[in-house]
Scaffold this motif. Structure first.
Motif, PDB file in Angstrom:
ATOM      1  N   GLY A 279      57.398   4.137  27.863  1.00 58.50           N
ATOM      2  CA  GLY A 279      57.113   3.713  26.503  1.00 58.50           C
ATOM      3  C   GLY A 279      57.995   4.405  25.482  1.00 58.50           C
ATOM      4  O   GLY A 279      58.445   3.787  24.510  1.00 58.50           O
ATOM      5  N   LEU A 280      58.254   5.691  25.679  1.00 60.41           N
ATOM      6  CA  LEU A 280      59.133   6.402  24.756  1.00 60.41           C
ATOM      7  C   LEU A 280      60.541   5.824  24.777  1.00 60.41           C
ATOM      8  O   LEU A 280      61.251   5.842  23.775  1.00 60.41           O
ATOM      9  N   ILE A 281      60.935   5.297  25.916  1.00 58.57           N
ATOM     10  CA  ILE A 281      62.273   4.718  26.036  1.00 58.57           C
ATOM     11  C   ILE A 281      62.321   3.293  25.504  1.00 58.57           C
ATOM     12  O   ILE A 281      63.201   2.953  24.697  1.00 58.57           O
TER      13      ILE A 281
ATOM     14  N   ALA B  36      45.180  10.149  26.993  1.00 61.74           N
ATOM     15  CA  ALA B  36      45.213   9.521  28.314  1.00 61.74           C
ATOM     16  C   ALA B  36      46.588   9.714  28.912  1.00 61.74           C
ATOM     17  O   ALA B  36      47.585   9.523  28.261  1.00 61.74           O
ATOM     18  N   GLY B  37      46.660  10.066  30.183  1.00 57.93           N
ATOM     19  CA  GLY B  37      47.948  10.207  30.846  1.00 57.93           C
ATOM     20  C   GLY B  37      48.395  11.660  30.862  1.00 57.93           C
ATOM     21  O   GLY B  37      47.681  12.560  30.476  1.00 57.93           O
ATOM     22  N   GLY B  38      49.641  11.904  31.287  1.00 61.95           N
ATOM     23  CA  GLY B  38      50.158  13.253  31.368  1.00 61.95           C
ATOM     24  C   GLY B  38      51.556  13.319  30.805  1.00 61.95           C
ATOM     25  O   GLY B  38      52.177  12.306  30.588  1.00 61.95           O
ATOM     26  N   ALA B  39      52.072  14.512  30.534  1.00 65.70           N
ATOM     27  CA  ALA B  39      53.412  14.653  29.968  1.00 65.70           C
ATOM     28  C   ALA B  39      54.213  15.651  30.766  1.00 65.70           C
ATOM     29  O   ALA B  39      53.713  16.708  31.096  1.00 65.70           O
ATOM     30  N   TRP B  40      55.462  15.372  31.058  1.00 68.39           N
ATOM     31  CA  TRP B  40      56.318  16.319  31.757  1.00 68.39           C
ATOM     32  C   TRP B  40      57.457  16.724  30.843  1.00 68.39           C
ATOM     33  O   TRP B  40      57.746  16.065  29.876  1.00 68.39           O
TER      34      TRP B  40
ATOM     35  N   TYR C 185      46.858   4.513  25.167  1.00 65.22           N
ATOM     36  CA  TYR C 185      47.934   5.332  24.627  1.00 65.22           C
ATOM     37  C   TYR C 185      47.621   6.795  24.906  1.00 65.22           C
ATOM     38  O   TYR C 185      46.506   7.157  25.258  1.00 65.22           O
ATOM     39  N   ARG C 186      48.619   7.614  24.754  1.00 63.49           N
ATOM     40  CA  ARG C 186      48.496   9.027  25.084  1.00 63.49           C
ATOM     41  C   ARG C 186      49.304   9.873  24.112  1.00 63.49           C
ATOM     42  O   ARG C 186      50.227   9.375  23.456  1.00 63.49           O
ATOM     43  N   ARG C 187      48.961  11.146  24.030  1.00 63.93           N
ATOM     44  CA  ARG C 187      49.784  12.137  23.333  1.00 63.93           C
ATOM     45  C   ARG C 187      50.165  13.207  24.346  1.00 63.93           C
ATOM     46  O   ARG C 187      49.322  13.649  25.119  1.00 63.93           O
TER      47      ARG C 187
ATOM     48  N   ILE D 160      53.619  13.989  21.116  1.00 61.83           N
ATOM     49  CA  ILE D 160      54.381  12.736  21.151  1.00 61.83           C
ATOM     50  C   ILE D 160      53.483  11.601  21.638  1.00 61.83           C
ATOM     51  O   ILE D 160      52.917  11.645  22.731  1.00 61.83           O
ATOM     52  N   TYR D 161      53.394  10.566  20.847  1.00 66.47           N
ATOM     53  CA  TYR D 161      52.514   9.408  21.089  1.00 66.47           C
ATOM     54  C   TYR D 161      53.276   8.326  21.837  1.00 66.47           C
ATOM     55  O   TYR D 161      54.398   7.984  21.484  1.00 66.47           O
ATOM     56  N   SER D 162      52.642   7.800  22.906  1.00 67.95           N
ATOM     57  CA  SER D 162      53.305   6.756  23.684  1.00 67.95           C
ATOM     58  C   SER D 162      52.265   5.957  24.467  1.00 67.95           C
ATOM     59  O   SER D 162      51.059   6.129  24.313  1.00 67.95           O
ATOM     60  N   THR D 163      52.752   5.080  25.306  1.00 64.43           N
ATOM     61  CA  THR D 163      51.906   4.219  26.137  1.00 64.43           C
ATOM     62  C   THR D 163      51.271   5.003  27.280  1.00 64.43           C
ATOM     63  O   THR D 163      51.764   6.056  27.684  1.00 64.43           O
ATOM     64  N   SER D 164      50.185   4.453  27.822  1.00 67.06           N
ATOM     65  CA  SER D 164      49.525   5.058  28.973  1.00 67.06           C
ATOM     66  C   SER D 164      48.950   3.951  29.848  1.00 67.06           C
ATOM     67  O   SER D 164      49.176   2.758  29.595  1.00 67.06           O
ATOM     68  N   ILE D 165      48.221   4.341  30.871  1.00 64.30           N
ATOM     69  CA  ILE D 165      47.642   3.372  31.806  1.00 64.30           C
ATOM     70  C   ILE D 165      46.446   2.664  31.183  1.00 64.30           C
ATOM     71  O   ILE D 165      45.897   3.106  30.182  1.00 64.30           O
ATOM     72  N   ARG D 166      46.077   1.539  31.801  1.00 66.08           N
ATOM     73  CA  ARG D 166      44.962   0.701  31.359  1.00 66.08           C
ATOM     74  C   ARG D 166      45.123   0.254  29.917  1.00 66.08           C
ATOM     75  O   ARG D 166      44.159   0.175  29.153  1.00 66.08           O
ATOM     76  N   SER D 167      46.365  -0.026  29.532  1.00 68.36           N
ATOM     77  CA  SER D 167      46.711  -0.533  28.198  1.00 68.36           C
ATOM     78  C   SER D 167      46.344   0.437  27.083  1.00 68.36           C
ATOM     79  O   SER D 167      46.207   0.042  25.919  1.00 68.36           O
TER      80      SER D 167
END
Length: 349
Positions: A69-71, A326-330, A211-213, A202-209
């Motif tokens: 999503g960030l890309i 929701a989700g994870g960040a690397w 979003y995540r930070r 940083i805000y972006s897309t995640s699973i199950r439609s």
């Protein structure tokens, strides 16, 4: 939509030049789940995890979906959803890691080779760890195949040194900054750092439609991978090493004058990377008549460390980020332009 990094990067202005049309970015990660904000941009890829056997469009953590999503997210309307740096680029999902914190380094090498054979223009990697002969060969193949590789520089306190693949001279190593434009507390420093980008909240897309930070150099690397996609779209005949050079030569210098171990060559400047008159490598710096690059800088506020209590080993990869929603960040970072007289990269143990 609450993506502060887009304002600091002047993304609207950059998108007047290009939005990444005709460019494909491989996201080597936990897979990329189909999301409304990625509709039409997500290609079928591959799942290289043990027992995978699918097309890479499966993600159990949300990390890979967030990086995609960030890309290349395009949102759902003018003020709904998430927007990526290159919203008209295509994403090739290459699932190499799963819900476990560690992955196999040789699987990462396979992922890079698969991406090269698939004909991608940019490879984005938001994980890091030790090296292997197979991984180093794969990175060399990417270089000789004219593919830009971007990777995360690592997150403190887990990474005291820049991990592989970011530590390789064949990669653009990306560190992170905070909302103030200062180096983020979580960002690893070292001689491999090439450039920095927003890495906190940083805000972006995640699973199950959803979003995540996320906080970590993972997001910073994905942002720079998106920037590389924009440059490849605007200058389709520019070799991969010159794409990396354009990104670093136009970066906004921070810290001590010139390159340093925290900021590298500086903060990514999308508009300058797309519009400045940049001589080829070896012909000096950006000329004085280049467009003004002293505008707002990207940044991110200091955040908690990623994957506490886990260390990367010679045979393993570790995800580099913090799950905030929701989700994870690397963490993501990459490196290029190591001088021929530089010592060989140090293997992280």
């Amino acid at each position: 939509m609450d993506q502060w990094h887009l304002r600091h990067l002047r993304v609207r202005e950059a998108h007047r030049e290009t939005q990444g049309e005709g460019v494909t970015v491989a996201v080597v990660d936990t897979g990329v789940e189909p999301h409304p904000d990625l509709r039409g941009n997500l290609l079928p890829g591959i799942d290289l995890t043990k027992g995978g056997g699918r097309d890479g469009r499966r993600d159990s953590t949300g990390h890979g979906t967030g990086m995609a999503g960030l890309i290349a997210a395009h949102g759902r309307s003018a003020d709904t959803g998430a927007l990526g740096i290159a919203p008209k680029a295509k994403i090739l999902p290459v699932r190499c890691l799963d819900a476990a914190p560690n992955g196999n380094v040789d699987c990462l090498a396979d992922a890079i080779e698969y991406s090269i054979h698939a004909g991608v223009d940019v490879i984005s990697i938001s994980a890091g760890g030790g090296a292997s002969a197979h991984l180093l060969r794969a990175l060399g193949t990417a270089r000789s195949s004219d593919v830009v590789v971007v990777a995360a520089a690592g997150n403190r306190p887990i990474n005291s040194d820049v991990p592989y693949p970011a530590a390789s001279h064949d990669v653009i190593a990306v560190g992170g900054i905070d909302h103030r434009g200062s180096i983020a507390e979580i960002s690893t420093s070292g001689s491999s750092i090439d450039i920095v980008a927003p890495a906190v909240d940083i805000y972006s897309t995640s699973i199950r439609s959803r979003y995540r930070r996320g906080t970590g150099t993972s997001g910073a690397a994905a942002i720079v991978a998106g920037a590389a996609a924009l440059v490849r779209a605007k200058y389709p005949y520019l070799p991969a090493d010159e794409v990396a050079h354009r990104l670093t030569a136009t970066a906004i210098d921070k810290g001590p004058p010139g390159r340093d171990d925290q900021y590298g060559y500086g903060v990514i400047d999308l508009v300058a990377a797309l519009t400045a008159d940049v001589p080829p490598r070896g012909f000096g710096s950006v000329p004085a008549d280049a467009p003004d690059t002293a505008g707002p800088t990207t940044a991110a506020a200091d955040g908690p460390p990623a994957d506490e209590g886990r260390a990367a080993t010679v045979r393993g990869l570790v995800t580099l980020g913090v799950l905030v929603a929701a989700g994870g960040a690397w963490a993501l970072v990459a490196r290029h332009r190591r001088r021929s007289d530089d010592p060989p990269p140090r293997i992280t143990r």
